[in-house]
Scaffold this motif. Structure first.
Motif, PDB file in Angstrom:
ATOM      1  N   ARG A   1     -20.477 104.736  55.153  1.00  0.00           N
ATOM      2  CA  ARG A   1     -21.703 105.365  55.632  1.00  0.00           C
ATOM      3  C   ARG A   1     -22.837 105.056  54.666  1.00  0.00           C
ATOM      4  O   ARG A   1     -22.702 105.241  53.460  1.00  0.00           O
ATOM      5  CB  ARG A   1     -21.498 106.876  55.725  1.00  0.00           C
ATOM      6  CG  ARG A   1     -22.703 107.617  56.195  1.00  0.00           C
ATOM      7  CD  ARG A   1     -22.360 109.104  56.345  1.00  0.00           C
ATOM      8  NE  ARG A   1     -23.544 109.822  56.709  1.00  0.00           N
ATOM      9  CZ  ARG A   1     -24.053 110.810  56.001  1.00  0.00           C
ATOM     10  NH1 ARG A   1     -23.459 111.202  54.893  1.00  0.00           N
ATOM     11  NH2 ARG A   1     -25.136 111.417  56.398  1.00  0.00           N
ATOM     12  N   PHE A   2     -23.944 104.565  55.210  1.00  0.00           N
ATOM     13  CA  PHE A   2     -25.144 104.284  54.434  1.00  0.00           C
ATOM     14  C   PHE A   2     -26.308 105.047  55.057  1.00  0.00           C
ATOM     15  O   PHE A   2     -26.404 105.149  56.275  1.00  0.00           O
ATOM     16  CB  PHE A   2     -25.491 102.794  54.443  1.00  0.00           C
ATOM     17  CG  PHE A   2     -24.475 101.922  53.762  1.00  0.00           C
ATOM     18  CD1 PHE A   2     -24.485 101.780  52.389  1.00  0.00           C
ATOM     19  CD2 PHE A   2     -23.525 101.242  54.492  1.00  0.00           C
ATOM     20  CE1 PHE A   2     -23.559 100.972  51.753  1.00  0.00           C
ATOM     21  CE2 PHE A   2     -22.594 100.433  53.867  1.00  0.00           C
ATOM     22  CZ  PHE A   2     -22.613 100.301  52.492  1.00  0.00           C
ATOM     23  N   ILE A   3     -27.198 105.551  54.233  1.00  0.00           N
ATOM     24  CA  ILE A   3     -28.458 106.124  54.703  1.00  0.00           C
ATOM     25  C   ILE A   3     -29.540 105.103  54.387  1.00  0.00           C
ATOM     26  O   ILE A   3     -29.798 104.809  53.224  1.00  0.00           O
ATOM     27  CB  ILE A   3     -28.782 107.477  54.019  1.00  0.00           C
ATOM     28  CG1 ILE A   3     -27.646 108.476  54.216  1.00  0.00           C
ATOM     29  CG2 ILE A   3     -30.114 108.017  54.527  1.00  0.00           C
ATOM     30  CD1 ILE A   3     -27.420 108.921  55.644  1.00  0.00           C
ATOM     31  N   LEU A   4     -30.130 104.547  55.440  1.00  0.00           N
ATOM     32  CA  LEU A   4     -31.182 103.549  55.282  1.00  0.00           C
ATOM     33  C   LEU A   4     -32.495 104.146  55.763  1.00  0.00           C
ATOM     34  O   LEU A   4     -32.508 105.005  56.640  1.00  0.00           O
ATOM     35  CB  LEU A   4     -30.851 102.293  56.091  1.00  0.00           C
ATOM     36  CG  LEU A   4     -29.513 101.630  55.763  1.00  0.00           C
ATOM     37  CD1 LEU A   4     -29.283 100.435  56.667  1.00  0.00           C
ATOM     38  CD2 LEU A   4     -29.451 101.221  54.313  1.00  0.00           C
TER      39      LEU A   4
ATOM     40  N   LEU B   1     -41.427 106.916  56.720  1.00  0.00           N
ATOM     41  CA  LEU B   1     -40.059 106.417  56.749  1.00  0.00           C
ATOM     42  C   LEU B   1     -39.215 107.378  57.565  1.00  0.00           C
ATOM     43  O   LEU B   1     -39.486 108.581  57.608  1.00  0.00           O
ATOM     44  CB  LEU B   1     -39.492 106.315  55.331  1.00  0.00           C
ATOM     45  CG  LEU B   1     -40.140 105.288  54.426  1.00  0.00           C
ATOM     46  CD1 LEU B   1     -39.566 105.401  53.015  1.00  0.00           C
ATOM     47  CD2 LEU B   1     -39.966 103.886  54.974  1.00  0.00           C
ATOM     48  N   LYS B   2     -38.194 106.845  58.197  1.00  0.00           N
ATOM     49  CA  LYS B   2     -37.292 107.667  58.995  1.00  0.00           C
ATOM     50  C   LYS B   2     -35.862 107.349  58.576  1.00  0.00           C
ATOM     51  O   LYS B   2     -35.468 106.182  58.515  1.00  0.00           O
ATOM     52  CB  LYS B   2     -37.505 107.374  60.480  1.00  0.00           C
ATOM     53  CG  LYS B   2     -36.733 108.279  61.396  1.00  0.00           C
ATOM     54  CD  LYS B   2     -37.129 108.008  62.849  1.00  0.00           C
ATOM     55  CE  LYS B   2     -36.340 108.869  63.804  1.00  0.00           C
ATOM     56  NZ  LYS B   2     -36.682 108.567  65.200  1.00  0.00           N
ATOM     57  N   GLU B   3     -35.114 108.399  58.280  1.00  0.00           N
ATOM     58  CA  GLU B   3     -33.732 108.256  57.835  1.00  0.00           C
ATOM     59  C   GLU B   3     -32.858 107.774  58.979  1.00  0.00           C
ATOM     60  O   GLU B   3     -32.912 108.294  60.080  1.00  0.00           O
ATOM     61  CB  GLU B   3     -33.238 109.612  57.335  1.00  0.00           C
ATOM     62  CG  GLU B   3     -31.859 109.595  56.761  1.00  0.00           C
ATOM     63  CD  GLU B   3     -31.449 110.963  56.254  1.00  0.00           C
ATOM     64  OE1 GLU B   3     -30.559 111.570  56.892  1.00  0.00           O
ATOM     65  OE2 GLU B   3     -32.006 111.415  55.241  1.00  0.00           O
ATOM     66  N   CYS B   4     -32.067 106.763  58.696  1.00  0.00           N
ATOM     67  CA  CYS B   4     -31.141 106.209  59.676  1.00  0.00           C
ATOM     68  C   CYS B   4     -29.736 106.254  59.076  1.00  0.00           C
ATOM     69  O   CYS B   4     -29.462 105.595  58.083  1.00  0.00           O
ATOM     70  CB  CYS B   4     -31.545 104.771  60.013  1.00  0.00           C
ATOM     71  SG  CYS B   4     -30.542 104.007  61.286  1.00  0.00           S
ATOM     72  N   ASP B   5     -28.890 107.056  59.665  1.00  0.00           N
ATOM     73  CA  ASP B   5     -27.512 107.214  59.213  1.00  0.00           C
ATOM     74  C   ASP B   5     -26.678 106.124  59.884  1.00  0.00           C
ATOM     75  O   ASP B   5     -26.536 106.109  61.100  1.00  0.00           O
ATOM     76  CB  ASP B   5     -27.013 108.607  59.599  1.00  0.00           C
ATOM     77  CG  ASP B   5     -25.712 108.976  58.941  1.00  0.00           C
ATOM     78  OD1 ASP B   5     -25.029 108.092  58.398  1.00  0.00           O
ATOM     79  OD2 ASP B   5     -25.370 110.168  58.977  1.00  0.00           O
ATOM     80  N   VAL B   6     -26.158 105.203  59.085  1.00  0.00           N
ATOM     81  CA  VAL B   6     -25.476 104.034  59.618  1.00  0.00           C
ATOM     82  C   VAL B   6     -24.034 104.008  59.122  1.00  0.00           C
ATOM     83  O   VAL B   6     -23.776 104.099  57.932  1.00  0.00           O
ATOM     84  CB  VAL B   6     -26.201 102.741  59.143  1.00  0.00           C
ATOM     85  CG1 VAL B   6     -25.479 101.507  59.633  1.00  0.00           C
ATOM     86  CG2 VAL B   6     -27.644 102.745  59.589  1.00  0.00           C
TER      87      VAL B   6
ATOM     88  N   ASN C   1     -35.708 104.294  48.333  1.00  0.00           N
ATOM     89  CA  ASN C   1     -34.994 105.466  48.858  1.00  0.00           C
ATOM     90  C   ASN C   1     -33.614 105.098  49.389  1.00  0.00           C
ATOM     91  O   ASN C   1     -32.651 105.847  49.217  1.00  0.00           O
ATOM     92  CB  ASN C   1     -35.816 106.158  49.935  1.00  0.00           C
ATOM     93  CG  ASN C   1     -37.044 106.856  49.380  1.00  0.00           C
ATOM     94  OD1 ASN C   1     -37.226 106.964  48.170  1.00  0.00           O
ATOM     95  ND2 ASN C   1     -37.906 107.323  50.260  1.00  0.00           N
ATOM     96  N   SER C   2     -33.495 103.935  50.034  1.00  0.00           N
ATOM     97  CA  SER C   2     -32.189 103.510  50.555  1.00  0.00           C
ATOM     98  C   SER C   2     -31.206 103.247  49.417  1.00  0.00           C
ATOM     99  O   SER C   2     -30.064 103.702  49.462  1.00  0.00           O
ATOM    100  CB  SER C   2     -32.348 102.258  51.421  1.00  0.00           C
ATOM    101  OG  SER C   2     -33.128 102.526  52.562  1.00  0.00           O
ATOM    102  N   LEU C   3     -31.641 102.537  48.388  1.00  0.00           N
ATOM    103  CA  LEU C   3     -30.754 102.240  47.260  1.00  0.00           C
ATOM    104  C   LEU C   3     -30.446 103.484  46.433  1.00  0.00           C
ATOM    105  O   LEU C   3     -29.345 103.631  45.910  1.00  0.00           O
ATOM    106  CB  LEU C   3     -31.364 101.154  46.373  1.00  0.00           C
ATOM    107  CG  LEU C   3     -31.367  99.749  46.974  1.00  0.00           C
ATOM    108  CD1 LEU C   3     -32.202  98.794  46.127  1.00  0.00           C
ATOM    109  CD2 LEU C   3     -29.942  99.222  47.118  1.00  0.00           C
TER     110      LEU C   3
END
Length: 181
Positions: A37-40, A50-55, A128-130
Motif C-alpha cells: 500500500r502506497f499513499i501518493l 493535492l489529493k491523497e490517493c491510496d494505491v 508528501n508521497s515519499l
C-alpha cells in the motif's frame, strides 16, 4: 550495533548469527511479489490542491520503494478525480535514502517542461508521497545532480523539503466543491 549487542524487541541478546540466519535472494530467478500500500499525492480535479490517493500495488522489489513512488507520480493516476502533475518527458535519474533524507535526482526536463498546477504542488506531490515511508523525513531534489537551482524561478532546491499538509485537499474541501456544483 553502535557498540552494543544486537537485541530482540524484548531485550534478549540475539548472539552470534550463522549464514543460515539470512535470506539471500540476490540474483535468484524467484519473482517474489509483495502487495504493498502506497499513499501518493496527485493533483485534485482542478489542480488547486493535492489529493491523497491510496494505491495497492503489486511491488516486486526490483526497484526501491522510493523509485517506484516517483515513477508512479510521473506516470500519473489511474483513478478518476485526480490529475497528473508531471509531464511524461520528466525522467528520474536516481533516488536514494541516507540518514532519513531521500535524494531525488531528475533530468533537466523537470525544470523546463510545463507542469499542471502550481510549482508548489509539483514539489510537495513528491515530498508528501515519499514522506509517507517511515524512513524518510526530508526530501532533497536535484537536477542532473545540482541542487543549487530554482524550480520555476521561485522555489529554491538548495535545502531539503519536509512534508506540507497544508496543500492537501481535505474532506471538507471535497464536500464544499460538490455542494457548489
Amino acid at each position: 550495533v553502535n557498540d552494543s549487542a544486537l537485541t530482540r524487541r524484548d531485550g534478549t541478546i540475539i548472539g552470534n548469527m550463522q549464514a543460515t540466519d539470512f535470506v539471500d535472494n540476490y540474483g535468484s530467478d524467484n519473482n517474489i511479489v509483495f502487495s504493498t500500500r502506497f499513499i501518493l499525492y496527485y493533483g485534485n480535479e482542478d489542480s488547486s490542491n493535492l489529493k491523497e490517493c491510496d494505491v495497492m500495488e503489486n511491488y516486486t522489489g526490483e526497484e526501491s520503494k522510493e523509485e517506484f513512488i516517483v515513477k508512479r507520480l510521473i506516470e500519473g493516476p489511474d483513478e478518476k478525480g485526480y490529475n497528473r502533475i508531471f509531464p511524461k518527458d520528466v525522467k528520474l535519474i536516481s533516488v536514494m535514502t541516507t540518514d532519513n533524507i531521500c535524494y531525488v535526482n531528475f533530468d533537466s526536463n523537470f525544470l523546463t517542461e510545463q507542469i499542471v498546477g502550481s510549482p508548489e504542488l509539483a514539489i510537495y506531490s513528491i515530498v508528501n508521497s515519499l514522506s509517507g515511508l517511515n524512513e524518510i523525513h526530508k526530501v532533497q531534489i536535484s537536477i542532473n545532480g545540482d541542487a543549487m537551482l530554482e524550480y520555476h524561478n521561485n522555489i529554491s532546491l538548495s535545502e531539503p523539503f519536509i512534508r506540507n499538509l497544508d496543500l492537501i485537499e481535505s474532506e471538507e474541501d471535497t464536500t464544499k466543491l460538490k455542494l457548489d456544483n
